[in-house]
Design a protein around this motif. Structure first.
Motif, PDB file in Angstrom:
ATOM      1  N   ASP A   1     -54.455 -40.916  15.230  1.00 58.50           N
ATOM      2  CA  ASP A   1     -54.898 -39.975  16.246  1.00 58.50           C
ATOM      3  C   ASP A   1     -53.864 -39.979  17.374  1.00 58.50           C
ATOM      4  O   ASP A   1     -53.827 -40.889  18.182  1.00 58.50           O
ATOM      5  CB  ASP A   1     -56.285 -40.409  16.742  1.00 58.50           C
ATOM      6  CG  ASP A   1     -56.808 -39.493  17.835  1.00 58.50           C
ATOM      7  OD1 ASP A   1     -56.369 -38.333  17.886  1.00 58.50           O
ATOM      8  OD2 ASP A   1     -57.630 -39.949  18.646  1.00 58.50           O
TER       9      ASP A   1
ATOM     10  N   ARG B   1     -52.420 -38.254  20.675  1.00 59.65           N
ATOM     11  CA  ARG B   1     -52.769 -37.300  21.723  1.00 59.65           C
ATOM     12  C   ARG B   1     -51.688 -37.271  22.776  1.00 59.65           C
ATOM     13  O   ARG B   1     -51.226 -38.321  23.215  1.00 59.65           O
ATOM     14  CB  ARG B   1     -54.083 -37.700  22.407  1.00 59.65           C
ATOM     15  CG  ARG B   1     -55.280 -37.441  21.528  1.00 59.65           C
ATOM     16  CD  ARG B   1     -56.506 -38.159  22.053  1.00 59.65           C
ATOM     17  NE  ARG B   1     -57.535 -38.136  21.030  1.00 59.65           N
ATOM     18  CZ  ARG B   1     -58.607 -37.341  21.068  1.00 59.65           C
ATOM     19  NH1 ARG B   1     -58.807 -36.539  22.079  1.00 59.65           N
ATOM     20  NH2 ARG B   1     -59.482 -37.364  20.088  1.00 59.65           N
TER      21      ARG B   1
ATOM     22  N   ARG C   1     -61.000 -42.723  25.944  1.00 60.14           N
ATOM     23  CA  ARG C   1     -62.309 -43.087  25.385  1.00 60.14           C
ATOM     24  C   ARG C   1     -63.349 -42.024  25.735  1.00 60.14           C
ATOM     25  O   ARG C   1     -64.173 -41.647  24.910  1.00 60.14           O
ATOM     26  CB  ARG C   1     -62.739 -44.450  25.924  1.00 60.14           C
ATOM     27  CG  ARG C   1     -63.825 -45.095  25.091  1.00 60.14           C
ATOM     28  CD  ARG C   1     -64.308 -46.383  25.714  1.00 60.14           C
ATOM     29  NE  ARG C   1     -64.950 -46.132  26.982  1.00 60.14           N
ATOM     30  CZ  ARG C   1     -64.850 -46.930  28.050  1.00 60.14           C
ATOM     31  NH1 ARG C   1     -64.127 -48.024  28.002  1.00 60.14           N
ATOM     32  NH2 ARG C   1     -65.469 -46.628  29.168  1.00 60.14           N
ATOM     33  N   MET C   2     -63.313 -41.522  26.968  1.00 58.95           N
ATOM     34  CA  MET C   2     -64.286 -40.510  27.381  1.00 58.95           C
ATOM     35  C   MET C   2     -64.163 -39.254  26.520  1.00 58.95           C
ATOM     36  O   MET C   2     -65.164 -38.645  26.143  1.00 58.95           O
ATOM     37  CB  MET C   2     -64.080 -40.171  28.874  1.00 58.95           C
ATOM     38  CG  MET C   2     -64.599 -41.250  29.804  1.00 58.95           C
ATOM     39  SD  MET C   2     -63.881 -41.149  31.471  1.00 58.95           S
ATOM     40  CE  MET C   2     -64.848 -39.892  32.219  1.00 58.95           C
ATOM     41  N   ILE C   3     -62.925 -38.881  26.203  1.00 61.23           N
ATOM     42  CA  ILE C   3     -62.726 -37.659  25.417  1.00 61.23           C
ATOM     43  C   ILE C   3     -63.003 -37.900  23.933  1.00 61.23           C
ATOM     44  O   ILE C   3     -63.687 -37.130  23.267  1.00 61.23           O
ATOM     45  CB  ILE C   3     -61.290 -37.117  25.612  1.00 61.23           C
ATOM     46  CG1 ILE C   3     -61.070 -36.728  27.073  1.00 61.23           C
ATOM     47  CG2 ILE C   3     -61.034 -35.918  24.702  1.00 61.23           C
ATOM     48  CD1 ILE C   3     -59.627 -36.413  27.425  1.00 61.23           C
ATOM     49  N   ARG C   4     -62.478 -39.027  23.438  1.00 57.71           N
ATOM     50  CA  ARG C   4     -62.553 -39.332  22.002  1.00 57.71           C
ATOM     51  C   ARG C   4     -63.953 -39.710  21.538  1.00 57.71           C
ATOM     52  O   ARG C   4     -64.426 -39.243  20.508  1.00 57.71           O
ATOM     53  CB  ARG C   4     -61.645 -40.522  21.714  1.00 57.71           C
ATOM     54  CG  ARG C   4     -60.547 -40.305  20.712  1.00 57.71           C
ATOM     55  CD  ARG C   4     -59.733 -41.593  20.619  1.00 57.71           C
ATOM     56  NE  ARG C   4     -60.345 -42.527  19.683  1.00 57.71           N
ATOM     57  CZ  ARG C   4     -60.039 -42.609  18.398  1.00 57.71           C
ATOM     58  NH1 ARG C   4     -59.137 -41.804  17.903  1.00 57.71           N
ATOM     59  NH2 ARG C   4     -60.627 -43.486  17.617  1.00 57.71           N
ATOM     60  N   GLU C   5     -64.583 -40.580  22.315  1.00 56.33           N
ATOM     61  CA  GLU C   5     -65.830 -41.175  21.828  1.00 56.33           C
ATOM     62  C   GLU C   5     -67.076 -40.690  22.550  1.00 56.33           C
ATOM     63  O   GLU C   5     -68.178 -40.821  22.039  1.00 56.33           O
ATOM     64  CB  GLU C   5     -65.749 -42.716  21.953  1.00 56.33           C
ATOM     65  CG  GLU C   5     -64.669 -43.298  21.080  1.00 56.33           C
ATOM     66  CD  GLU C   5     -64.421 -44.774  21.370  1.00 56.33           C
ATOM     67  OE1 GLU C   5     -65.324 -45.423  21.921  1.00 56.33           O
ATOM     68  OE2 GLU C   5     -63.328 -45.243  21.057  1.00 56.33           O
TER      69      GLU C   5
ATOM     70  N   MET D   1     -58.206 -37.808  37.544  1.00 57.61           N
ATOM     71  CA  MET D   1     -59.485 -38.427  37.262  1.00 57.61           C
ATOM     72  C   MET D   1     -59.662 -39.758  37.997  1.00 57.61           C
ATOM     73  O   MET D   1     -60.743 -40.108  38.424  1.00 57.61           O
ATOM     74  CB  MET D   1     -59.597 -38.650  35.751  1.00 57.61           C
ATOM     75  CG  MET D   1     -60.997 -38.892  35.274  1.00 57.61           C
ATOM     76  SD  MET D   1     -60.997 -39.286  33.527  1.00 57.61           S
ATOM     77  CE  MET D   1     -61.297 -37.747  32.775  1.00 57.61           C
TER      78      MET D   1
ATOM     79  N   MET E   1     -58.314 -51.081  21.348  1.00 56.50           N
ATOM     80  CA  MET E   1     -59.491 -50.436  21.933  1.00 56.50           C
ATOM     81  C   MET E   1     -60.547 -50.319  20.850  1.00 56.50           C
ATOM     82  O   MET E   1     -60.352 -49.611  19.870  1.00 56.50           O
ATOM     83  CB  MET E   1     -59.101 -49.043  22.462  1.00 56.50           C
ATOM     84  CG  MET E   1     -60.259 -48.279  23.060  1.00 56.50           C
ATOM     85  SD  MET E   1     -59.740 -46.730  23.886  1.00 56.50           S
ATOM     86  CE  MET E   1     -59.360 -45.677  22.497  1.00 56.50           C
ATOM     87  N   ARG E   2     -61.658 -51.046  21.051  1.00 58.63           N
ATOM     88  CA  ARG E   2     -62.737 -51.022  20.052  1.00 58.63           C
ATOM     89  C   ARG E   2     -62.177 -51.159  18.634  1.00 58.63           C
ATOM     90  O   ARG E   2     -62.260 -50.249  17.838  1.00 58.63           O
ATOM     91  CB  ARG E   2     -63.555 -49.733  20.153  1.00 58.63           C
ATOM     92  CG  ARG E   2     -64.028 -49.412  21.554  1.00 58.63           C
ATOM     93  CD  ARG E   2     -65.528 -49.312  21.624  1.00 58.63           C
ATOM     94  NE  ARG E   2     -65.969 -49.279  23.003  1.00 58.63           N
ATOM     95  CZ  ARG E   2     -66.467 -48.198  23.608  1.00 58.63           C
ATOM     96  NH1 ARG E   2     -66.604 -47.090  22.957  1.00 58.63           N
ATOM     97  NH2 ARG E   2     -66.851 -48.258  24.844  1.00 58.63           N
TER      98      ARG E   2
END
Lengths: 94, 452
Positions: A79, A81, B12-16, A91, A38-39
């Protein structure tokens, strides 16, 4: 319940071992692992089955387990989580 | 079965992209604290708040860890205090503010709202005394937030109250002059004040609410900005759909947290507020969303239309994601709390007049903007009257949170730090509106208030 454990960081030897050893200490059963990028970051996603969390014979709250995993991640420059699966389900599903 | 892409998107929404829950606010009724003995009243208020919200902070912190999403603020709103302490003197109300502050300290929350009065048609003795107490209350406390509802579509505009609030804001600015008049950042003047808004400084626990309630404010300007950037050059229908989809996802998280907090605290769930609330952090800006839509700078021509589209699409996407929507529910455009808005003012593109136009199509109003310290009380009242008129005529909430920074002028800026951010001082018109403001009385309710 199920938990989603994500690990983001630079790819290196021993990440899976680190996370799964940590999970084992709490009696957490990993049921699925996938990995992707991811990125430009290595990202590992684990799905874990959690019935009860125990460490050294004591019951541990889910929020404490999540915090402990995040701390282990920090020590190793990762990181980590841990999220209750419901956040992803709510969501993305109607 | 969980899908990898969904998991990655959530992360991604939370992290970035700074997705967070902006606030979990517990509303608490103080009506059962009423007493003719002031000491007893204060004690009952302190006990009621600290007992009812005892577990608010630990529960919110546990939810943060369980769902991996930050809950930035934990707050409490109470019954508008003018009604709870109706017989008190201004000094008595200042002591109530001190009690609210102590309760907030004990709970470990950052703001407590409800040092408020509703005077859209006129003042009761309690409302009069509470309003007189506002400057002292806000300068002697850190966490107490105050609001005054001066108008509604049903009642019209109480111009006596508008005139008075100009003076009260000036006085509050002076009393907190050592700290860039920060007291004014905790004071909101409303039209059509909502009774279930979880956001500060305007949160109160309305008279039609249950004894206690959990309201949640979501956030996520960064997530919306990123979605629009990714959508690229599409037409307006596609743009609106992009916002709707992402607003749905953001709101679902709010709904989840609201439901779980309500369950864990055994307090009824009230509403989710769909507002996009910016912070001064990089990538958490409503202005950035507008700029990603194709504006070179927020405040230029097209800004109002872009904001109208955004605000409407956020509601459409959010409303299906939540069982009860309420509060303010719309994009916030506070100047000092939004990096893009600050830059737009500094670049001279965003004027006070454009800001006012923007408030006609979104929530909430002229928010967190600084004007010169020598702005007259009448001019402040004129700014309030204009904004309140927009709310009354358009049957929406509008509000003013203005900081006339004592001793500072145009070209300077104030920095409040934290979520309150920093604000360049904006120029106001020098021509007087004093004769208009001093007419006194009420502006009648508009014809479309007669709906029955």
């Amino acid at each position: 319940m199920k938990a989603v454990i994500t690990v983001v960081g630079r790819d290196r030897v021993g990440i899976i071992a680190l996370v799964s050893t940590e999970c084992q200490k709490y009696g957490v059963n990993i049921v699925d692992i996938s990995q992707t990028v991811m990125r430009e970051y290595f990202t590992m996603i684990m799905l874990a089955e959690i019935d009860r969390l125990e460490k050294d014979g004591k019951t541990v709250a889910f929020s404490d387990f999540a915090e402990e995993m995040a701390n282990v991640g920090k020590e190793h420059g990762l990181d980590i989580r841990v999220m209750h699966e419901d956040i992803v389900n709510t969501m993305h599903r109607i | 079965m969980l899908n990898t892409q969904d998991i990655l998107e959530t992360i991604r929404m939370i992290r970035e992209e700074n997705l967070d829950i902006r606030t979990v606010t517990m509303g608490i009724s103080l009506l059962d604290c009423v007493s003719d003995d002031e000491e007893r009243l204060n004690r009952k208020i302190y006990d009621k708040i600290t007992k009812t919200a005892e577990r608010l902070v630990p529960v919110a912190e546990s939810l943060e860890k369980t769902y991996g999403i930050p809950i930035v603020n934990k707050r409490v709103s109470v019954t508008p205090v003018y009604a709870v302490g109706a017989g008190l003197s201004p000094e008595g109300f200042v002591r109530i503010a001190g009690t609210l502050e102590r309760a907030a300290d004990t709970l470990g929350i950052n703001f407590i709202g409800g040092f408020s009065a509703l005077v859209q048609k006129g003042e009761t003795v309690g409302a009069h005394n509470l309003i007189e107490a506002i400057p002292e209350a806000l300068s002697s406390t850190e966490r107490v937030c105050s609001s005054v509802n001066v108008a509604s579509t049903k009642a019209g505009i109480n111009m006596d109250a508008v005139e008075k609030m100009g003076r009260i804001i000036k006085e509050t600015a002076y009393r907190t002059r050592e700290r860039d008049s920060i007291g004014c950042a905790k004071l909101v003047v409303f039209a059509n004040m909502p009774e279930d808004n979880p956001f500060m400084a305007g949160a109160v626990h309305g008279f039609g609410e249950p004894d206690s309630v959990i309201n949640v404010g979501v956030s996520g300007p960064g997530v919306v900005a990123a979605a629009i950037r990714e959508a690229g050059h599409c037409d307006f229908s596609a743009l609106s759909d992009t916002v709707k989809k992402i607003a749905f996802k953001i709101t679902r998280v709010g709904q989840l947290i609201a439901a779980e907090a309500s369950r864990a605290l055994s307090v009824p769930y009230g509403i989710v507020d769909l507002s996009l609330a910016p912070t001064p952090a990089q990538g958490d800006s409503v202005a950035e969303i507008l700029e990603n839509m194709g504006l070179a700078r927020t405040g230029t021509h097209g800004t109002t239309a872009a904001l109208a589209l955004l605000n409407d699409a956020v509601k459409k996407g959010g409303v299906m994601a939540s069982s009860h929507v309420g509060g303010l529910s719309g994009a916030f455009i506070p100047v000092s709390e939004d990096r893009g808005m600050i830059e737009a003012v500094e670049a001279g593109v965003l004027s006070l007049e454009k800001l006012e136009a923007m408030t006609a199509v979104c929530s909430v109003g002229l928010d967190m903007f600084a004007v010169p310290g020598d702005t007259t009380a009448e001019t402040l009242s004129g700014i309030i009257a204009d904004e309140i008129a927009i709310g009354v005529i358009n049957t929406k909430t509008t509000a003013v949170r203005v900081i006339p920074v004592y001793g500072k002028g145009v070209g300077e800026q104030v920095s409040f730090g934290g979520l309150l951010g920093r604000a360049p001082i904006m120029p106001v018109r020098g021509e007087s509106c004093a004769d208009f403001i001093h007419r006194g009385g009420r502006i009648p309710a508009p014809i479309h208030s007669l709906k029955n």
